[in-house]
Enzyme design. Structure first.
Site, PDB file in Angstrom:
ATOM      1  N   HIS A 208       0.801  -1.306  -0.132  1.00 11.54           N
ATOM      2  CA  HIS A 208      -0.138   0.041   0.233  1.00 11.54           C
ATOM      3  C   HIS A 208       0.817   1.228   0.031  1.00 11.54           C
ATOM      4  CE1 HIS A 208       0.730   1.372   4.175  1.00 11.54           C
ATOM      5  NE2 HIS A 208       0.786   0.106   4.478  1.00 11.54           N
TER       6      HIS A 208
HETATM    7  N1  UDP Z   1      -3.852  -6.348   8.316  1.00 12.43           N
HETATM    8  C1  UDP Z   1      -5.167  -7.008   8.543  1.00 12.43           C
HETATM    9  N2  UDP Z   1      -5.936  -7.302   7.376  1.00 12.43           N
HETATM   10  C2  UDP Z   1      -5.221  -7.388   6.078  1.00 12.43           C
HETATM   11  C3  UDP Z   1      -3.956  -6.301   5.714  1.00 12.43           C
HETATM   12  C4  UDP Z   1      -3.407  -6.024   7.083  1.00 12.43           C
HETATM   13  O1  UDP Z   1      -5.333  -6.883   9.630  1.00 12.43           O
HETATM   14  O2  UDP Z   1      -5.869  -7.479   5.251  1.00 12.43           O
HETATM   15  C5  UDP Z   1      -3.062  -5.766   9.599  1.00 12.43           C
HETATM   16  C6  UDP Z   1      -1.621  -6.245   9.660  1.00 12.43           C
HETATM   17  O3  UDP Z   1      -1.770  -7.511  10.581  1.00 12.43           O
HETATM   18  C7  UDP Z   1      -0.742  -5.052  10.377  1.00 12.43           C
HETATM   19  C8  UDP Z   1      -1.553  -3.986   9.826  1.00 12.43           C
HETATM   20  O4  UDP Z   1      -2.891  -4.332   9.487  1.00 12.43           O
HETATM   21  O5  UDP Z   1      -0.936  -5.198  11.945  1.00 12.43           O
HETATM   22  C9  UDP Z   1      -0.852  -3.088   8.790  1.00 12.43           C
HETATM   23  O6  UDP Z   1      -1.307  -2.311   8.384  1.00 12.43           O
HETATM   24  P1  UDP Z   1      -0.846  -1.440   7.023  1.00 12.43           P
HETATM   25  O7  UDP Z   1       0.173  -2.198   6.485  1.00 12.43           O
HETATM   26  O8  UDP Z   1      -1.926  -0.782   6.346  1.00 12.43           O
HETATM   27  O9  UDP Z   1       0.082  -0.328   7.789  1.00 12.43           O
HETATM   28  P2  UDP Z   1       1.534  -0.076   8.506  1.00 12.43           P
HETATM   29  O10 UDP Z   1       1.796  -1.190   9.370  1.00 12.43           O
HETATM   30  O11 UDP Z   1       2.350  -0.053   7.074  1.00 12.43           O
HETATM   31  O12 UDP Z   1       1.622   1.130   8.916  1.00 12.43           O
END
Ligand code: UDP
Length: 386
Positions: A208
């Site tokens: 993303h």
């Molecule tokens: N996650 C989830 N379902 C999904 C994809 C990701 O629950 O389909 C969770 C994942 O376990 C993690 C979080 O969402 O805890 C990550 O979110 P994202 O990648 O949007 O944000 P980042 O961690 O990069 O800030």
């Protein structure tokens, strides 16, 4: 939290990872928590299911900044939050991580002179092209309490001149999120069969970040690389990436199974059972180290260097995923066995409790009436008469 007034701690959040990492802390705060959702993520698959997973009721305070440009998100959230804090002044404001909601709430707390607590403070990618990096630096320097998840984060804060009395080492709240919500092995198998995959014989992927999904050539290259992996790839696709795939006319190979974003317990189950993960997510790097699965991090840099060389490998979009994950593909079971012997660098599962204790102390300290002792200070050493 008996000593805190009801609804006296404003917890401002806006995205899926913030809900995940603040969920346990909000539960510990109990009636003292006043949850304000900025709506930065507004898709139900990224928000409602996560509030439900943690049993959190939002107060209905919604700022509504979803789908806007960065400046608009920060500006709108800042003015709405300033008004909300004026109408009903909290004793403290809690934010987490590196989002536009985080920095907006930090600025609003600063404008109203309300103590600010930053959870997951001190992460640095040292990549100034990332908006998240600027959000982190601004928030850390505004915070009255920086809650550092690792020794590296703590060192980053002190290196920037943040005084030690504004820093507390807590560990990362993700550990308790995973420990409390990862389903049992039996339930995980049911979740796998619903997704038609078998334990350790598939790849779990998410994408993303703007550096990967905003440019058509880079995005196409990522999907080509994923398709070359000799295992089925399950990819719960972020709405932003999905929109860009269709805008750029990219048609992923059938080897990649694209599904809607999924709820946290299902996602953790799929992560805990995969052969390896391929992602640009920050949180996934931490979770992989807790469920003991390897992860290819498709990024220019990481603000989580603690997992490099053990659980994680950093790969650029010009490298071959197949080559980088070669040994993970050949011997997945052996690799998983090896990782079970390595502790996560993100703490012991008590970070939320430490954070709540620290914020309660901060509020009590601010509320304490000065006593005579506060005005009788010992003379400064250079004024002491010999
Ligand atoms: N996650 C989830 N379902 C999904 C994809 C990701 O629950 O389909 C969770 C994942 O376990 C993690 C979080 O969402 O805890 C990550 O979110 P994202 O990648 O949007 O944000 P980042 O961690 O990069 O800030």
């Amino acid at each position: 939290m008996g000593e805190l007034r009801p609804s006296s701690v404003a917890v401002v959040l806006g995205t899926r990872p913030e809900i995940i990492k603040l969920g346990h802390l909000i539960r510990l705060l109990g009636p003292a928590a006043r949850v304000i959702h900025t709506g930065q993520h507004y898709d139900a698959t990224l928000t409602d299911v996560f509030f439900e997973a943690f049993g959190i009721a939002t107060t209905g305070e919604l700022v509504g900044v979803g789908g806007k440009a960065r400046g608009d998100q920060i500006g709108l959230a800042l003015s709405s939050l300033e008004r909300a804090f004026l109408d009903d002044r909290p004793d403290a404001v809690v934010v987490q991580g590196d989002t536009n909601s985080t920095v907006a709430a930090a600025l609003a707390a600063n404008a109203r002179e309300i103590p600010l607590i930053h959870v997951e403070s001190g992460l640095r990618s040292f990549d100034r092209r990332m908006p998240e990096e600027h959000n982190r630096v601004i928030t850390d320097h505004l915070a009255d309490l920086c809650l550092a998840p690792t020794p590296t984060a703590l060192e980053n804060l002190t290196a920037e001149g943040i005084p030690e009395d504004r820093i507390i080492f807590t560990g990362n709240t993700i550990v308790e999120a995973v420990n409390t919500l990862l389903p049992s092995a039996g339930v995980r198998q049911e979740i796998l069969s619903r997704q038609h995959v078998s334990s350790a014989r598939y790849v779990l992927s998410t994408f993303h970040r703007p550096e990967n999904v905003d440019d058509p050539t880079t995005l196409a290259r990522i999907f080509d690389e994923l398709a070359r992996l000799p295992l089925p790839v399950l990819l719960p696709l972020h709405p932003r990436s999905k929109a860009h795939l269709s805008k750029f006319g990219i048609r992923p190979s059938d080897q990649i199974r694209i599904i809607e974003p999924i709820g946290y317990t299902d996602f953790l189950s799929l992560l805990a059972e995969c052969a390896f993960a391929v992602s640009d997510s920050g949180g996934l790097q931490e979770e992989a180290s807790i469920v003991k699965r390897p992860i290819l991090v498709v990024r220019r840099s990481t603000e989580r260097p603690e997992v490099l060389g053990t659980f994680a490998r950093l790969v650029s979009t010009s490298q071959s995923m197949m080559a980088e994950a070669h040994d993970w593909i050949l011997n997945p079971d052996e690799v998983h066995q090896g990782l079970t012997g390595i502790d996560t660098p993100f703490g012991d599962g008590s970070a939320s409790q430490r954070s709540v204790d620290a914020l309660a102390d901060l509020i009590k300290g601010r509320q304490r009436q000065p006593t005579a002792a506060d005005y009788v200070s010992s003379p400064a050493p250079h004024l002491t008469m010999k």
